[in-house]
Design an enzyme around this catalytic site. Structure first.
Site, PDB file in Angstrom:
ATOM      1  N   THR A  13       0.837  -1.203   0.000  1.00  0.00           N
ATOM      2  CA  THR A  13       0.000   0.000   0.000  1.00  0.00           C
ATOM      3  C   THR A  13       0.875   1.257   0.000  1.00  0.00           C
ATOM      4  O   THR A  13       2.012   1.244   0.476  1.00  0.00           O
ATOM      5  CB  THR A  13      -0.942   0.024   1.219  1.00  0.00           C
ATOM      6  OG1 THR A  13      -0.157   0.101   2.425  1.00  0.00           O
ATOM      7  CG2 THR A  13      -1.823  -1.201   1.254  1.00  0.00           C
ATOM      8  N   GLY A  14       0.329   2.338  -0.552  1.00  0.00           N
ATOM      9  CA  GLY A  14       1.059   3.613  -0.590  1.00  0.00           C
ATOM     10  C   GLY A  14       2.426   3.441  -1.221  1.00  0.00           C
ATOM     11  O   GLY A  14       3.449   3.808  -0.635  1.00  0.00           O
ATOM     12  N   ILE A  19       9.296   4.713   0.539  1.00  0.00           N
ATOM     13  CA  ILE A  19       9.643   3.383   1.053  1.00  0.00           C
ATOM     14  C   ILE A  19       8.785   2.306   0.372  1.00  0.00           C
ATOM     15  O   ILE A  19       9.283   1.232   0.019  1.00  0.00           O
ATOM     16  CB  ILE A  19       9.455   3.353   2.592  1.00  0.00           C
ATOM     17  CG1 ILE A  19      10.506   4.262   3.264  1.00  0.00           C
ATOM     18  CG2 ILE A  19       9.550   1.937   3.133  1.00  0.00           C
ATOM     19  CD1 ILE A  19      10.299   4.469   4.765  1.00  0.00           C
ATOM     20  N   GLY A  20       7.521   2.605   0.161  1.00  0.00           N
ATOM     21  CA  GLY A  20       6.626   1.624  -0.464  1.00  0.00           C
ATOM     22  C   GLY A  20       7.097   1.242  -1.854  1.00  0.00           C
ATOM     23  O   GLY A  20       7.082   0.051  -2.224  1.00  0.00           O
ATOM     24  N   TYR A 154       1.013  11.194  15.071  1.00  0.00           N
ATOM     25  CA  TYR A 154       1.708  10.214  14.229  1.00  0.00           C
ATOM     26  C   TYR A 154       2.289   9.106  15.111  1.00  0.00           C
ATOM     27  O   TYR A 154       2.124   7.918  14.821  1.00  0.00           O
ATOM     28  CB  TYR A 154       2.820  10.924  13.454  1.00  0.00           C
ATOM     29  CG  TYR A 154       3.716  10.014  12.644  1.00  0.00           C
ATOM     30  CD1 TYR A 154       3.280   9.476  11.440  1.00  0.00           C
ATOM     31  CD2 TYR A 154       5.021   9.708  13.066  1.00  0.00           C
ATOM     32  CE1 TYR A 154       4.108   8.638  10.685  1.00  0.00           C
ATOM     33  CE2 TYR A 154       5.856   8.884  12.328  1.00  0.00           C
ATOM     34  CZ  TYR A 154       5.398   8.357  11.133  1.00  0.00           C
ATOM     35  OH  TYR A 154       6.212   7.536  10.390  1.00  0.00           O
TER      36      TYR A 154
HETATM   37  P1  NAD Z   1       5.566   8.859   1.353  1.00  0.00           P
HETATM   38  O1  NAD Z   1       4.871  10.067   1.880  1.00  0.00           O
HETATM   39  O2  NAD Z   1       6.808   9.056   0.562  1.00  0.00           O
HETATM   40  O3  NAD Z   1       4.536   7.891   0.597  1.00  0.00           O
HETATM   41  C1  NAD Z   1       3.862   8.309  -0.430  1.00  0.00           C
HETATM   42  C2  NAD Z   1       2.989   7.174  -0.943  1.00  0.00           C
HETATM   43  O4  NAD Z   1       1.797   7.055  -0.171  1.00  0.00           O
HETATM   44  C3  NAD Z   1       2.576   7.473  -2.339  1.00  0.00           C
HETATM   45  O5  NAD Z   1       2.495   6.269  -3.044  1.00  0.00           O
HETATM   46  C4  NAD Z   1       1.187   8.073  -2.162  1.00  0.00           C
HETATM   47  O6  NAD Z   1       0.388   7.955  -3.311  1.00  0.00           O
HETATM   48  C5  NAD Z   1       0.686   7.182  -1.065  1.00  0.00           C
HETATM   49  N1  NAD Z   1      -0.474   7.701  -0.342  1.00  0.00           N
HETATM   50  C6  NAD Z   1      -0.556   8.797   0.448  1.00  0.00           C
HETATM   51  N2  NAD Z   1      -1.798   8.912   0.965  1.00  0.00           N
HETATM   52  C7  NAD Z   1      -2.502   7.842   0.503  1.00  0.00           C
HETATM   53  C8  NAD Z   1      -3.828   7.368   0.683  1.00  0.00           C
HETATM   54  N3  NAD Z   1      -4.694   8.034   1.448  1.00  0.00           N
HETATM   55  N4  NAD Z   1      -4.204   6.218   0.068  1.00  0.00           N
HETATM   56  C9  NAD Z   1      -3.348   5.534  -0.717  1.00  0.00           C
HETATM   57  N5  NAD Z   1      -2.074   5.930  -0.928  1.00  0.00           N
HETATM   58  C10 NAD Z   1      -1.662   7.072  -0.334  1.00  0.00           C
HETATM   59  O7  NAD Z   1       5.820   7.893   2.598  1.00  0.00           O
HETATM   60  P2  NAD Z   1       7.173   7.285   3.149  1.00  0.00           P
HETATM   61  O8  NAD Z   1       7.939   8.375   3.798  1.00  0.00           O
HETATM   62  O9  NAD Z   1       7.799   6.442   2.119  1.00  0.00           O
HETATM   63  O10 NAD Z   1       6.596   6.389   4.338  1.00  0.00           O
HETATM   64  C11 NAD Z   1       6.136   5.073   4.120  1.00  0.00           C
HETATM   65  C12 NAD Z   1       5.896   4.424   5.474  1.00  0.00           C
HETATM   66  O11 NAD Z   1       7.091   4.429   6.234  1.00  0.00           O
HETATM   67  C13 NAD Z   1       4.852   5.167   6.325  1.00  0.00           C
HETATM   68  O12 NAD Z   1       4.045   4.265   7.014  1.00  0.00           O
HETATM   69  C14 NAD Z   1       5.706   5.955   7.305  1.00  0.00           C
HETATM   70  O13 NAD Z   1       5.028   6.216   8.512  1.00  0.00           O
HETATM   71  C15 NAD Z   1       6.866   5.006   7.510  1.00  0.00           C
HETATM   72  N6  NAD Z   1       8.080   5.673   7.955  1.00  0.00           N
HETATM   73  C16 NAD Z   1       8.665   6.635   7.180  1.00  0.00           C
HETATM   74  C17 NAD Z   1       9.825   7.256   7.649  1.00  0.00           C
HETATM   75  C18 NAD Z   1      10.516   8.314   6.826  1.00  0.00           C
HETATM   76  O14 NAD Z   1      11.446   8.952   7.353  1.00  0.00           O
HETATM   77  N7  NAD Z   1      10.168   8.527   5.577  1.00  0.00           N
HETATM   78  C19 NAD Z   1      10.362   6.911   8.891  1.00  0.00           C
HETATM   79  C20 NAD Z   1       9.730   5.926   9.640  1.00  0.00           C
HETATM   80  C21 NAD Z   1       8.586   5.305   9.155  1.00  0.00           C
END
Ligand code: NAD
Length: 264
Positions: A13-14, A19-20, A154
């Protein structure tokens, strides 16, 4: 090492960015058939193209669905059939003073970050149990065990994921289905990049200085003292999704550069 994922069906998802997307690439590179997800059709189509460029020969498709509501989750499950691997990666963040976070934002964080994973797991887990094999991974955060002052809502959502994952694992005793959490630390994604560019501009310092200040003051315990790359998180997730990780179950696995100063 062959992670033995050829032929496995995976939903991340996402996953059109950050990271996804890196997790989707890692699973596809190991032979899994991956379904990408994001909110817009154009974003999902572009990500499918990017993934095939990054992993030639990848088996990939995508579903546009906003998973911040029950209806969005239903739209996804109506299109995406049974999967062997579910990575509940979607998560939003937004630094805000605690006193300014309104009820609606608390509920939105809970619904997007926690309930999306709950709803999708509830849908896909029974068939995994029936087949006696499956992998569910929740992408939590070091913020789940070190609640951040700058986004308490968060942190709440990331702690809740840890509890849900462990509780679900307790329902899979003796089966070939595992449920785990992975806890990344500060990772260099597009969203984080935009946030730091804005912060640097506001503070009148260079991007490098803003990042150094972050590790000096906001995450002083980091052993890495740099942002983690999405691929560094993805390689741990790909391993957890592998049949080789069969004894890793009900675990909360850190990939946070040592930010959490604890022995386990
Ligand atoms: P990001 O903001 O870069 O992710 C973007 C993705 O999420 C895109 O594919 C976007 O289309 C999708 N998205 C956003 N809202 C959406 C919705 N309502 N429905 C469907 N898709 C949706 O995120 P990231 O930074 O890669 O984080 C990914 C995961 O890792 C999250 O759960 C975050 O909490 C966790 N995380 C991130 C970090 C960091 O520093 N980036 C650190 C710890 C944990």
């Amino acid at each position: 090492m062959d992670l033995q994922l050829t032929g496995k069906r995976a939903l991340v998802t996402g996953s059109t960015a950050g990271i996804g997307f890196a997790i989707a690439c890692a699973l596809a590179a190991e032979g899994a058939h991956v379904t990408l997800n994001g909110r817009s059709r154009s974003g999902v189509s572009a990500a499918v193209v990017r993934l095939i460029e990054a992993v030639p020969g990848a088996r990939v498709d995508g579903v546009a669905a906003d998973l911040s509501s029950a209806a969005g989750c239903e739209a996804l499950t109506a299109t995406c059939g049974d999967v062997d691997i579910l990575v509940n990666n979607l998560g939003i963040f937004d630094p805000r003073p605690f006193e300014e976070i309104q009820d609606i934002e608390w509920f939105n964080f809970f619904e997007t970050n926690v309930m999306s994973g709950v709803r999708l797991s509830r849908h896909y887990l029974p068939a995994m149990k029936a087949r006696d094999w499956g992998r569910i991974v929740f992408i939590s955060s070091e913020s789940g065990i070190c609640p951040p002052a700058e986004m308490v809502h968060y942190g709440m959502s990331k702690s809740a994921q840890l509890s849900v994952a462990r509780g679900m694992a307790e329902t899979c005793v003796g089966s070939g289905v595992t449920v785990n959490s992975v806890l990344p630390g500060p990772t260099r994604t597009e969203g984080v990049g935009t946030f730091f560019s804005r912060l640097a501009q506001e503070q009148g310092v260079s991007l490098e200085q803003a990042e150094q200040d972050f590790f000096a003051h906001a995450r002083p315990t980091s052993l890495l003292k740099r942002f983690i790359e999405p691929a560094e998180v993805a390689s741990l997730v790909a391993y957890v999704c592998s049949p080789l990780a069969s004894a890793t179950h009900g675990a909360a696995l850190k990939v946070e550069g040592g930010v959490v100063r604890s022995l386990i």
